[in-house]
Design an enzyme around this catalytic site. Sequence first.
Site, PDB file in Angstrom:
ATOM      1  N   ASP A 132      11.156   1.246  -1.138  1.00  0.00           N
ATOM      2  CA  ASP A 132       9.927   1.965  -1.511  1.00  0.00           C
ATOM      3  C   ASP A 132      10.120   3.467  -1.423  1.00  0.00           C
ATOM      4  O   ASP A 132      10.427   4.008  -0.356  1.00  0.00           O
ATOM      5  CB  ASP A 132       8.781   1.553  -0.570  1.00  0.00           C
ATOM      6  CG  ASP A 132       8.313   0.139  -0.849  1.00  0.00           C
ATOM      7  OD1 ASP A 132       7.778  -0.097  -1.937  1.00  0.00           O
ATOM      8  OD2 ASP A 132       8.503  -0.721   0.034  1.00  0.00           O
TER       9      ASP A 132
ATOM     10  N   ASP B 146      17.062   2.295   1.179  1.00  0.00           N
ATOM     11  CA  ASP B 146      15.655   1.951   1.333  1.00  0.00           C
ATOM     12  C   ASP B 146      15.141   1.597  -0.080  1.00  0.00           C
ATOM     13  O   ASP B 146      15.781   1.945  -1.079  1.00  0.00           O
ATOM     14  CB  ASP B 146      14.913   3.181   1.889  1.00  0.00           C
ATOM     15  CG  ASP B 146      13.411   3.017   1.836  1.00  0.00           C
ATOM     16  OD1 ASP B 146      12.911   1.982   2.293  1.00  0.00           O
ATOM     17  OD2 ASP B 146      12.739   3.946   1.320  1.00  0.00           O
TER      18      ASP B 146
HETATM   19  C1  XBP Z   1       7.799   0.650   2.898  1.00  0.00           C
HETATM   20  C2  XBP Z   1       6.431   0.270   3.166  1.00  0.00           C
HETATM   21  C3  XBP Z   1       5.899  -0.912   2.462  1.00  0.00           C
HETATM   22  C4  XBP Z   1       5.187  -0.835   1.183  1.00  0.00           C
HETATM   23  C5  XBP Z   1       4.510  -2.156   0.862  1.00  0.00           C
HETATM   24  O1  XBP Z   1       8.369   1.447   3.949  1.00  0.00           O
HETATM   25  O2  XBP Z   1       5.773   0.821   4.015  1.00  0.00           O
HETATM   26  O3  XBP Z   1       4.969  -1.396   3.347  1.00  0.00           O
HETATM   27  O4  XBP Z   1       4.203   0.163   1.240  1.00  0.00           O
HETATM   28  O5  XBP Z   1       5.294  -3.261   0.964  1.00  0.00           O
HETATM   29  P1  XBP Z   1       9.902   1.862   3.853  1.00  0.00           P
HETATM   30  P2  XBP Z   1       4.729  -4.617   1.628  1.00  0.00           P
HETATM   31  O6  XBP Z   1      10.133   2.421   2.475  1.00  0.00           O
HETATM   32  O7  XBP Z   1      10.083   2.920   4.922  1.00  0.00           O
HETATM   33  O8  XBP Z   1      10.738   0.653   4.138  1.00  0.00           O
HETATM   34  O9  XBP Z   1       3.282  -4.748   1.248  1.00  0.00           O
HETATM   35  O10 XBP Z   1       5.590  -5.707   1.036  1.00  0.00           O
HETATM   36  O11 XBP Z   1       4.890  -4.517   3.122  1.00  0.00           O
HETATM   37 MG    MG Z   2      10.705   4.349   1.804  1.00  0.00          MG
END
Ligand code: XBP
Ligand code: MG
Length: 265
Positions: free
Chosen positions: A19, A17
């Site tokens: 973020d 993953d």
């Molecule tokens: C990641 C997210 C993302 C970021 C923003 O979830 O929820 O939306 O907050 O990115 P995960 P974008 O780590 O579970 O994949 O604005 O590009 O969507």
């Molecule tokens: Mg995440």
Amino acid sequence: MTPPIPSTASLGAVIFDVDGTIADTERHGHRVAFNLAFEDLGLPYRWGEEEYGTLLETPGGEHRLTGYLATQGIGPVERASLAKDLHRRKQEIFLDLMHRGAAPLRPGVDRLLDELEAEGIRVAVATTAGRSWVGELLTTLLGPRRAGRFEAVVTGEDVRARKPDPEVYLLALHRLGCAAASALAIEDSEVGVAAAKGAGLACLAVRNGYTVSHDFVHADLVVEDIGGPGAPATVVANPHGIGVGPVVGVQTLRRLLAAAVPAAR
Ligand code: XBP
Ligand code: MG
């Protein structure tokens, strides 16, 4: 007759993953970028650090905005187009913030990637986030050589259903041409673990400030950090009782896969 359970499963790929797992993007990166986008478009909304923790329950920036605008009494047609405009601007601002260091690499990620490379283990990304910045974040934080090792980068724009749906992991496995039983996911959130487990993967959860109270009961190992020099990995839950070692490295991941795969069958 039941086939014998293999004592060791062969680790072919690790799917990360982004973020909260590869980088600490949310608190000082995405959140700040959303607020600056509100400001740029002349809107009064501002997301505080604590409130953003609740907003993160909706994965994906544009969906997060749409849901929030609904709570502010904005009608469906207007909020869909406003969320699009805000999100476009937020992505530009986020890229700029990221270049200025607002989304740092989590400790030990570069070390683990180097170990995986040395062992010839393939790597991929499975994220809800947008394609416009993910590749650039990887190159900026990890350098072109390490970033170039990600054979598949599957984003929220490549799937119909976001995490906790397993689609993003199933697509990453498909693009790698790798069986779920030979791959392991690294995630930081409850929805992320649900997506990985739903795709049949073993899963390591690496908590962060925003996910510390998530329910990681389905993760195969939970740590605060994977660890690096002078900062050993802190284990939160180890349901299979595997040997973790001072840091989470390739050996730990191999043990984790061997313990988790039979349990999943
Ligand atoms: C990641 C997210 C993302 C970021 C923003 O979830 O929820 O939306 O907050 O990115 P995960 P974008 O780590 O579970 O994949 O604005 O590009 O969507
Ligand atoms: Mg995440």
